[in-house]
Write an enzyme that holds these catalytic residues in place. Structure first.
Site, short mmCIF file in Angstrom:
data_model
loop_
_atom_site.label_atom_id
_atom_site.label_comp_id
_atom_site.label_asym_id
_atom_site.label_seq_id
_atom_site.Cartn_x
_atom_site.Cartn_y
_atom_site.Cartn_z
N LYS A 79 0.79 -1.20 0.01
CA LYS A 79 0.00 -0.07 0.15
C LYS A 79 0.78 1.20 -0.08
O LYS A 79 1.88 1.16 0.49
CB LYS A 79 -0.70 0.22 1.31
CG LYS A 79 -2.31 0.91 1.06
CD LYS A 79 -3.04 -0.07 0.00
CE LYS A 79 -4.40 0.83 -0.12
NZ LYS A 79 -5.42 -0.28 -0.67
N SER A 110 -7.52 -7.12 -11.18
CA SER A 110 -6.09 -6.28 -11.21
C SER A 110 -5.08 -7.30 -11.70
O SER A 110 -4.20 -7.21 -12.43
CB SER A 110 -5.79 -5.39 -9.89
OG SER A 110 -6.66 -4.23 -9.86
#
Length: 424
Positions: A115, A358
Site C-alpha cells: 500500500k 487487477s
C-alpha cells in the site's frame, strides 16, 4: 497479537484495524498458527518514507511526504493501491498493506500485500501540480517497485489518469514500456476489460454462492444495497442481471425504497444526470437506518466503514450480509448477527473481485496478450467461487464464522509457503 504499535493518531482506520484484530486473533488461536509465522506477519517487510519536492504553479516549491509499505512478498510481489489524502500516515499504509496480504491470500492470488500514499489534499492542486507530484512520487519509490516486486494500483483519490502518469514515469526510468508495473490503467495503455465492474461483480458472485447454500433461487431473493459509488452501483446492477430484486438503495444523500424493485441501470442513468439516487421516480424516501433494517434476503453494505454496530445489528432482518465496503461491521455487531443466524460474508472475501481482475490485468500486461471481457468475467467468477468454497468449508470444519475462516484460509496459505521456503 498486536500487529503494529499504533499511537493515538491515525484516525478511523486505526480503530478499524484494532477491530480487525479480534477475528484475526481468533483465527490464529483456532488454527494454532506457528509462532514464527505469527511473528513474521506481525510486521511489514519494508516501509519507505519519501520526501517529494514539487514546483508549484506559482513558482514556489512545496515538499510532500509519501509512503510505500510492502507487508509481505511471501506468496509473490506486493500488490496494493496508492491513496492521496491529507490524513495518510505510515501506520495507515502498514495497516492497509496487511489487509491486502490477507485479501490476496484468500483469493488465491500469487501476491503479497502492499500500500502507498501521499499526504496531500488533491483538490487543492492543479492538474499540472498533481502530475508533477505523481511523477515525483514514482521517482522516489522506483527502487522498490516493479512488475515482479510491487505493483501499485488506484485507491482513494487516485484514478486511471494518475496510473497513466505513474506508468509513463516508471517507463522512462526503466528505459522501456512498463505497463505491467501498475494496474487500474485505461484500456488504451494496458488496462483490463471488466475491471470497472470487478469489485461489485465479486460481491454479487459471493452473495449468489450464499443463496445457493441456503437453497434460495436468485429470482426468489431481495436485496438492499448501501452506497451507490462504483462498488455499490455495480453490485446493484449485477444483482438485477442475476434476477435478484433490489428494493432499497442509498448514497451519501439518503436512501430510497421501491417494493416491486428497481431497474438499477435506470437508477444509474438517473444518478449520472442528477448526482444522487434521491428523488428517483416511483421511489419512496427512507433513512439509512431503515435500509440497514430492511427485510431482505441480502444486505450489501458497499459504502463506508462502521455501519453495522452494536446499536443497530439487532434490527437487521437480512439473512445474508455481503460486505462490499471495508470494515462495515464491528465485532460487537458480528456477535449479535452470529447469534441471530445471519451469514456475514466478510470484506476480505466479498470485495476481493477488484484485486482479482487487477491480477488479470498484470498477467495480460506480462504477456502483452489481452482477453475479451467474457473471458475476464469467466475467470473472475471461477476464482471467486473457489475462494468462497474454501472459506465456507473452513468455517464448517472449525465451527467458526466466515470472517474468522477467511483469516484462517489466508494465514494457512502464508504459513505453508513460509515452511516450504524455510522461513519457519
Amino acid at each position: 497479537m498486536g500487529l503494529y504499535p499504533f499511537g493515538k493518531q491515525g484516525g478511523l482506520i486505526m480503530n478499524i484495524f484494532e477491530m480487525a484484530q479480534i477475528p484475526l486473533n481468533k483465527a490464529i488461536e483456532t488454527m494454532k498458527l506457528d509462532a514464527g509465522a505469527a511473528a513474521i506477519i506481525a510486521v511489514p517487510e519494508r516501509t519507505l518514507e519519501v520526501s517529494i519536492p514539487v514546483k508549484m504553479d506559482d513558482g514556489t516549491t512545496k515538499v510532500f511526504t509519501g509512503y510505500r509499505s510492502q507487508h509481505s512478498t511471501i506468496l509473490g510481489p506486493a500488490k496494493g493501491g496508492v491513496r492521496y489524502h491529507q490524513n495518510v500516515s505510515m501506520d495507515e499504509v502498514k495497516t492497509l498493506a496487511f489487509w491486502m496480504t490477507c485479501k490476496c491470500a484468500v483469493a488465491g492470488l500469487p501476491y503479497g500485500g502492499g500500500k502507498g500514499g501521499i499526504i496531500v489534499d488533491p483538490s487543492k492542486l492543479s492538474k499540472a501540480e498533481l502530475e508533477r507530484l505523481t511523477r515525483g512520487y514514482i521517482d522516489k519509490i522506483a527502487p522498490i517497485i516493479g512488475e515482479k516486486r510491487d505493483i501499485p494500483a488506484p485507491d482513494m483519490n487516485t484514478n486511471a489518469q494518475i496510473m497513466g502518469w505513474m506508468m509513463d514515469e516508471y517507463s522512462k526510468l526503466a528505459g522501456q514500456y512498463e505497463p505491467g508495473f501498475i494496474t487500474g490503467k485505461a484500456i488504451s495503455v494496458g488496462g483490463s476489460l471488466g475491471r470497472t465492474a470487478a469489485t461489485g461483480r465479486g460481491v454479487v458472485v459471493a452473495a449468489l454462492e450464499a443463496l445457493k447454500l441456503k437453497g434460495i433461487q436468485p429470482h426468489e431473493a431481495t436485496a438492499a444495497v448501501q452506497g451507490f459509488g462504483n462498488v455499490g452501483s455495480w453490485t446493484a446492477k449485477l444483482f438485477c442481471d442475476a434476477g435478484v430484486k433490489v428494493i432499497a438503495l442509498s448514497d451519501v444523500y439518503g436512501a430510497i425504497f421501491k417494493e416491486d424493485g428497481f431497474d438499477c441501470y435506470d437508477v444509474d442513468a438517473y444518478v449520472k444526470k442528477t448526482g444522487s439516487v434521491i428523488g428517483y421516480p416511483g421511489s419512496k424516501a427512507i433513512s439509512n437506518a431503515e435500509l440497514l433494517a430492511m427485510e431482505v434476503t441480502v444486505l450489501a453494505p458497499c459504502a463506508i466503514e462502521l455501519q453495522l454496530t452494536m446499536e443497530n445489528a439487532a434490527a437487521v432482518q437480512a439473512s445474508i450480509i455481503c460486505e462490499g465496503a471495508n470494515g462495515p461491521t464491528t465485532p460487537e455487531a458480528d456477535d449479535i448477527l452470529e447469534a441471530k443466524g445471519v451469514m456475514v460474508i466478510p470484506d476480505i472475501l466479498a470485495n476481493g473481485g477488484g484485486v482479482t481482475v487487477s491480477y488479470f490485468e498484470w498477467v495480460q500486461n506480462l504477456y502483452r496478450y489481452f482477453w475479451p471481457e467474457e473471458e475476464v468475467i469467466e475467470k473472475q467468477n471461477a476464482l471467486m467461487r473457489k475462494a468462497f468454497k474454501a472459506v465456507y468449508e473452513k468455517a464448517k470444519q472449525y465451527n467458526v464464522t466466515l470472517r474468522v475462516a477467511a483469516y484462517m484460509v489466508a494465514l494457512g496459505s502464508l504459513e505453508e509457503a513460509m515452511k516450504i521456503r524455510g522461513m519457519i
